[in-house]
Structures are given as C-alpha cells and as structure tokens.
Design a protein around this motif. Sequence first.
Motif, mmCIF file in Angstrom:
data_model
loop_
_atom_site.group_PDB
_atom_site.id
_atom_site.type_symbol
_atom_site.label_atom_id
_atom_site.label_comp_id
_atom_site.label_asym_id
_atom_site.label_seq_id
_atom_site.Cartn_x
_atom_site.Cartn_y
_atom_site.Cartn_z
ATOM 1 N N ASP A 100 2.243 15.067 11.420
ATOM 2 C CA ASP A 100 3.623 14.739 11.063
ATOM 3 C C ASP A 100 3.874 15.209 9.625
ATOM 4 O OD1 ASP A 100 5.963 13.397 10.052
ATOM 5 O OD2 ASP A 100 5.862 12.106 11.800
ATOM 6 N N ARG A 101 4.542 16.350 9.499
ATOM 7 C CA ARG A 101 4.774 16.954 8.166
ATOM 8 C C ARG A 101 5.545 16.015 7.241
ATOM 9 N NH1 ARG A 101 2.008 19.933 5.767
ATOM 10 N NH2 ARG A 101 3.150 18.831 4.193
ATOM 11 N N ASP A 102 6.558 15.318 7.804
ATOM 12 C CA ASP A 102 7.357 14.423 6.954
ATOM 13 C C ASP A 102 6.482 13.329 6.336
ATOM 14 O OD1 ASP A 102 9.511 15.918 7.587
ATOM 15 O OD2 ASP A 102 10.494 14.410 8.847
ATOM 16 N N ALA A 103 5.537 12.827 7.121
ATOM 17 C CA ALA A 103 4.667 11.769 6.601
ATOM 18 C C ALA A 103 3.769 12.313 5.490
ATOM 19 C CB ALA A 103 3.818 11.191 7.734
ATOM 20 N N LEU A 104 3.248 13.538 5.661
ATOM 21 C CA LEU A 104 2.434 14.147 4.605
ATOM 22 C C LEU A 104 3.283 14.388 3.351
ATOM 23 C CD1 LEU A 104 0.021 16.829 6.114
ATOM 24 C CD2 LEU A 104 -0.456 14.477 5.489
ATOM 25 N N ASP A 105 4.534 14.843 3.555
ATOM 26 C CA ASP A 105 5.425 15.072 2.408
ATOM 27 C C ASP A 105 5.713 13.765 1.679
ATOM 28 O OD1 ASP A 105 5.616 17.785 2.803
ATOM 29 O OD2 ASP A 105 7.429 17.676 4.021
ATOM 30 N N ALA A 106 5.937 12.700 2.444
ATOM 31 C CA ALA A 106 6.226 11.405 1.816
ATOM 32 C C ALA A 106 5.010 10.917 1.030
ATOM 33 C CB ALA A 106 6.622 10.381 2.886
ATOM 34 N N ALA A 107 3.814 11.123 1.580
ATOM 35 C CA ALA A 107 2.598 10.711 0.870
ATOM 36 C C ALA A 107 2.434 11.512 -0.421
ATOM 37 C CB ALA A 107 1.374 10.892 1.781
ATOM 38 N N ALA A 108 2.682 12.822 -0.342
ATOM 39 C CA ALA A 108 2.618 13.653 -1.548
ATOM 40 C C ALA A 108 3.676 13.204 -2.552
ATOM 41 C CB ALA A 108 2.810 15.132 -1.183
ATOM 42 N N GLY A 109 4.860 12.854 -2.038
ATOM 43 C CA GLY A 109 5.952 12.419 -2.912
ATOM 44 C C GLY A 109 5.599 11.145 -3.677
ATOM 45 N N ALA A 110 4.796 10.297 -3.069
ATOM 46 C CA ALA A 110 4.400 9.035 -3.729
ATOM 47 C C ALA A 110 3.525 9.303 -4.943
ATOM 48 C CB ALA A 110 3.662 8.148 -2.732
ATOM 49 N N LEU A 111 3.028 10.521 -5.096
ATOM 50 C CA LEU A 111 2.146 10.868 -6.224
ATOM 51 C C LEU A 111 2.866 11.671 -7.307
ATOM 52 C CD1 LEU A 111 -0.962 11.891 -4.112
ATOM 53 C CD2 LEU A 111 -0.555 9.707 -5.269
ATOM 54 N N ARG A 112 4.167 11.938 -7.069
ATOM 55 C CA ARG A 112 4.906 12.746 -8.055
ATOM 56 C C ARG A 112 5.261 11.932 -9.295
ATOM 57 N NH1 ARG A 112 9.774 15.900 -5.682
ATOM 58 N NH2 ARG A 112 10.560 13.782 -5.556
ATOM 59 N N PRO A 113 5.526 12.611 -10.416
ATOM 60 C CA PRO A 113 5.910 11.877 -11.631
ATOM 61 C C PRO A 113 7.185 11.075 -11.391
ATOM 62 C CG PRO A 113 5.545 14.228 -12.100
ATOM 63 C CD PRO A 113 5.475 14.071 -10.615
ATOM 64 N N ALA A 114 7.292 9.933 -12.049
ATOM 65 C CA ALA A 114 8.484 9.084 -11.900
ATOM 66 C C ALA A 114 9.705 9.799 -12.459
ATOM 67 C CB ALA A 114 8.278 7.780 -12.638
#
Lengths: 114, 114
Positions: A100-114
């Motif tokens: 599920d690409r969206d789930a991987l993107d969301a997980a990566a997004g959780a690690l982005r700078p605030a």
Amino acid sequence: MSVPLTTEATAACCAPRVTEAVSVEEAERIARVFKALGDPTRVRLLSLIAGGDGGEACICDLTEPVGLSQGTVSHHMKLLAEAGLVTREQRGRWAYYAVDRDALDAAAGALRPA
Amino acid sequence: MSVPLTTEATAACCAPRVTEAVSVEEAERIARVFKALGDPTRVRLLSLIAGGDGGEACICDLTEPVGLSQGTVSHHMKLLAEAGLVTREQRGRWAYYAVDRDALDAAAGALRPA
C-alpha cells in the motif's frame, strides 16, 4: 507552488509527525506502523512484494526466498496487513499481497521535519 | 534538475529501500531503525526532543511528560541512540539529546518508491 491534493499527497502531508507534538493516541498509531516495519523478515517480504510483477506477489512465491515456512510467512503478512502496509486478495487457493503506497508515504511523512 | 549533494540528500537518496531488492544485511539495518521507532513512548520522546529549545532536550525534562521513571526513559533513549536516531551530550549532571535529522531522512528514504 501549487500541489494537486491527491489522496497520496494528503496522506503524506497531514499525518502526525514524530518531529512535532503528538498525542498519546497519535504516538500509538505511528508506532504501530513502525513496529510492523521493525523486523528484517517483514522488510524483506515488503521488498519482494514491491518487486513482484505489478507490485504484488503470491504468498506461494514468498516462502522460498525468505527460507521460512508458509505459516511463519502468513503470520508476518498478517502483521503487515493489520498495520495497513499491504492489501490482501484471495485468488482461488492463494492469497496475493500488494504494497500500500499511501501507507508507506504516510509513514515516511511522519518522519519529515515539522 | 541538479541537486546539491549534501550529506542529507545522500542519506535520503542512497539508503536501501523496502520498495526494491534488499539484502539480508540491508533488511536488518532498515528494521533496526524502524524497531526503535516502533514504540509509542519512543515516538513521544522523539517528538518532545524535536519540539524542545534548539531541537534538543535534557533527560530531566522528559520523564514528567511521559510519566515514566528516569531509568525507563534512559533505557528508551539508549535504544534511540543505538539506532542513530538521537545524539547524546553529557553536560554536567544531565544528558541532553538531539534528534538526528539525517537518520530520520534516511529512514523516510527507505520507504520511498524504487
């Protein structure tokens, strides 16, 4: 710059992030996904599925490359599916999994700078 | 498009990804970082540190918000430091922690499409 608001972009942009204040519930949600990713066999299974024809793979083709029984692989796939990282489709005798690409993107997004 | 090759960009671009073929060793390295992220208390600790003054926090200011003893918080911080997600600096009596942005970028990079 204007960015089209696709589901994918929304998932990546608006998920809570580890780099800003998170509630207990948000921390639990974030941790659940990373816990599923926090096992070498599951990382290899995801990699095999993502590299399969059409970005999917039959469970029957996953056991041999990781050298584990079908029961053990099924257990790992269940954890990945529960975390939302893969989707499962039954076709006759076999289960097919896709990342599920969206789930991987969301997980990566959780690690982005605030 | 030309992109300057900063350490950060290199870390994000060239780390192995779960979306392509990974070796057993690469899978272990990826999983180790995600395992450290796969716990709600550690997610909250990272979030508190990232939100601290100058992106750092004294361990003395972390125990109360998560409602755990200093020993337990120290244990979680040790796991985060071993995974490379935070750096530690001793200042007199107290340890100060800062989030390692390159490590977070590399972890996010491991989830990007191949």
